[in-house]
Motif scaffolding. Sequence first.
Motif, PDB file in Angstrom:
ATOM      1  N   ARG A 161       0.844  -1.215   0.000  1.00  0.00           N
ATOM      2  CA  ARG A 161       0.000   0.000   0.000  1.00  0.00           C
ATOM      3  C   ARG A 161       0.868   1.249   0.000  1.00  0.00           C
ATOM      4  NH1 ARG A 161      -3.358  -3.007   3.552  1.00  0.00           N
ATOM      5  NH2 ARG A 161      -2.340  -2.048   5.362  1.00  0.00           N
ATOM      6  N   LYS A 162       1.893   1.228   0.819  1.00  0.00           N
ATOM      7  CA  LYS A 162       2.794   2.378   0.877  1.00  0.00           C
ATOM      8  C   LYS A 162       3.513   2.555  -0.456  1.00  0.00           C
ATOM      9  CE  LYS A 162       6.556   4.341   3.603  1.00  0.00           C
ATOM     10  NZ  LYS A 162       7.476   4.117   4.747  1.00  0.00           N
ATOM     11  N   TYR A 163       3.905   1.432  -1.061  1.00  0.00           N
ATOM     12  CA  TYR A 163       4.590   1.492  -2.360  1.00  0.00           C
ATOM     13  C   TYR A 163       3.673   2.075  -3.429  1.00  0.00           C
ATOM     14  CZ  TYR A 163       6.688  -0.111  -6.719  1.00  0.00           C
ATOM     15  OH  TYR A 163       7.198  -0.178  -7.990  1.00  0.00           O
ATOM     16  N   GLU A 164       2.418   1.614  -3.453  1.00  0.00           N
ATOM     17  CA  GLU A 164       1.467   2.110  -4.448  1.00  0.00           C
ATOM     18  C   GLU A 164       1.169   3.588  -4.240  1.00  0.00           C
ATOM     19  OE1 GLU A 164      -1.782  -0.499  -3.896  1.00  0.00           O
ATOM     20  OE2 GLU A 164      -0.854  -2.199  -4.939  1.00  0.00           O
ATOM     21  N   ASP A 165       1.034   4.007  -2.964  1.00  0.00           N
ATOM     22  CA  ASP A 165       0.804   5.432  -2.685  1.00  0.00           C
ATOM     23  C   ASP A 165       1.992   6.274  -3.145  1.00  0.00           C
ATOM     24  OD1 ASP A 165      -1.602   4.741  -1.600  1.00  0.00           O
ATOM     25  OD2 ASP A 165      -0.912   4.797   0.490  1.00  0.00           O
ATOM     26  N   ASN A 166       3.197   5.790  -2.851  1.00  0.00           N
ATOM     27  CA  ASN A 166       4.392   6.528  -3.263  1.00  0.00           C
ATOM     28  C   ASN A 166       4.509   6.578  -4.788  1.00  0.00           C
ATOM     29  OD1 ASN A 166       5.107   6.967  -0.606  1.00  0.00           O
ATOM     30  ND2 ASN A 166       6.489   5.209  -0.504  1.00  0.00           N
ATOM     31  N   PHE A 167       4.154   5.463  -5.435  1.00  0.00           N
ATOM     32  CA  PHE A 167       4.244   5.415  -6.889  1.00  0.00           C
ATOM     33  C   PHE A 167       3.247   6.396  -7.522  1.00  0.00           C
ATOM     34  CE2 PHE A 167       3.155   3.686 -11.068  1.00  0.00           C
ATOM     35  CZ  PHE A 167       4.427   3.550 -11.625  1.00  0.00           C
ATOM     36  N   ALA A 168       2.013   6.415  -6.981  1.00  0.00           N
ATOM     37  CA  ALA A 168       1.007   7.343  -7.490  1.00  0.00           C
ATOM     38  C   ALA A 168       1.452   8.789  -7.295  1.00  0.00           C
ATOM     39  CB  ALA A 168      -0.330   7.100  -6.786  1.00  0.00           C
ATOM     40  N   SER A 169       2.054   9.048  -6.105  1.00  0.00           N
ATOM     41  CA  SER A 169       2.524  10.408  -5.847  1.00  0.00           C
ATOM     42  C   SER A 169       3.632  10.802  -6.822  1.00  0.00           C
ATOM     43  CB  SER A 169       3.040  10.485  -4.399  1.00  0.00           C
ATOM     44  OG  SER A 169       3.600  11.745  -4.140  1.00  0.00           O
TER      45      SER A 169
END
Length: 319
Positions: free
Chosen positions: A45-53
């Motif tokens: 989840r953290k990876y996906e949030d960072n990737f989206a950002s």
Amino acid sequence: MRKSRTTKSWHFGVDCEIDRIYKAEELKHRNSFQKIIDENKAIMRKYEDNFASERVKYLVKKLPTCILFVGMGFATLGWWVSFIIQFALVSVEALSQRFLGWQFYKGFGEFCTLNYWISASIFMLVIFIYFWHNDETEMPEPQLIPESVPPDRKKIEDDVLTEAGKQISMVTAYKKRILEEYILVASDIHEVDKMEGVEFEHFLADVFRRKGYKVQLTPASGDDGVDLIIMKAGRKIAVQCKRYSGTVGNSAVQEVFAGKSFYDCDEAMVVTNSTLTAPAVNTARKLGVTLWERSRLIEELAQTQASIEFEDYLERYYA
């Protein structure tokens, strides 16, 4: 029978230890397995949030380029696309009005404005899709926690048996050392080392009597190499006693062997608080002369006249 019961108890104890460790490892695996799954989900989840950002940052960064492409493209290709669409619709409008009496637009200006915005929107959408699919956002792969490996009962069994073997070896060696220490203390060998020759002979006479022998001492001088004659169960043995601080040589073996015939004995024996030289041991083996060297004498003394009981020794020195 007792050994059989002991063996069964040992195997039962090992099996119980294997079961205990296996159940503990299995419980640890179940708990850690779910924990690892939850932690990996949080990492993703953290990876996906960072990737989206990062992707949004990339698109914002490319926004000026996108606007430039839109402006230039709209100034050229957009106008021509709009013109072609307008021309086609105007033709359809003229034909419809002539033959059917239909009128779609009130004026050409409204028509131009509509097609202008349609063309601009389509072109902006194309440019956005282009940048979206050619995203250059770089993110390192997420470092997920490896899944917990289920416990291997066979490996646990091997480890327990190996450890049990080590413990048994340690205990056996420890018991052997304690027994050797006890035998040394119980034999009073250090007191024997202080004796004179004749005193040593009388001392050994008492030892053999405790072992059930009838004992006869030979004359102190002119004994023909025999100090004691011991008898038991029809056997008559000639004994030479050597209380030495050094090693006993070959002559002692040869003298007692010769004295055996003189006293009409069946066997010959040399008893010493020391050790014999290698040639003396070889001669004794060839002539059939029994040897009680220091180690054998210590064992015999501990058995026949122990100065302290084993239980008392343990309580005194190891309690």
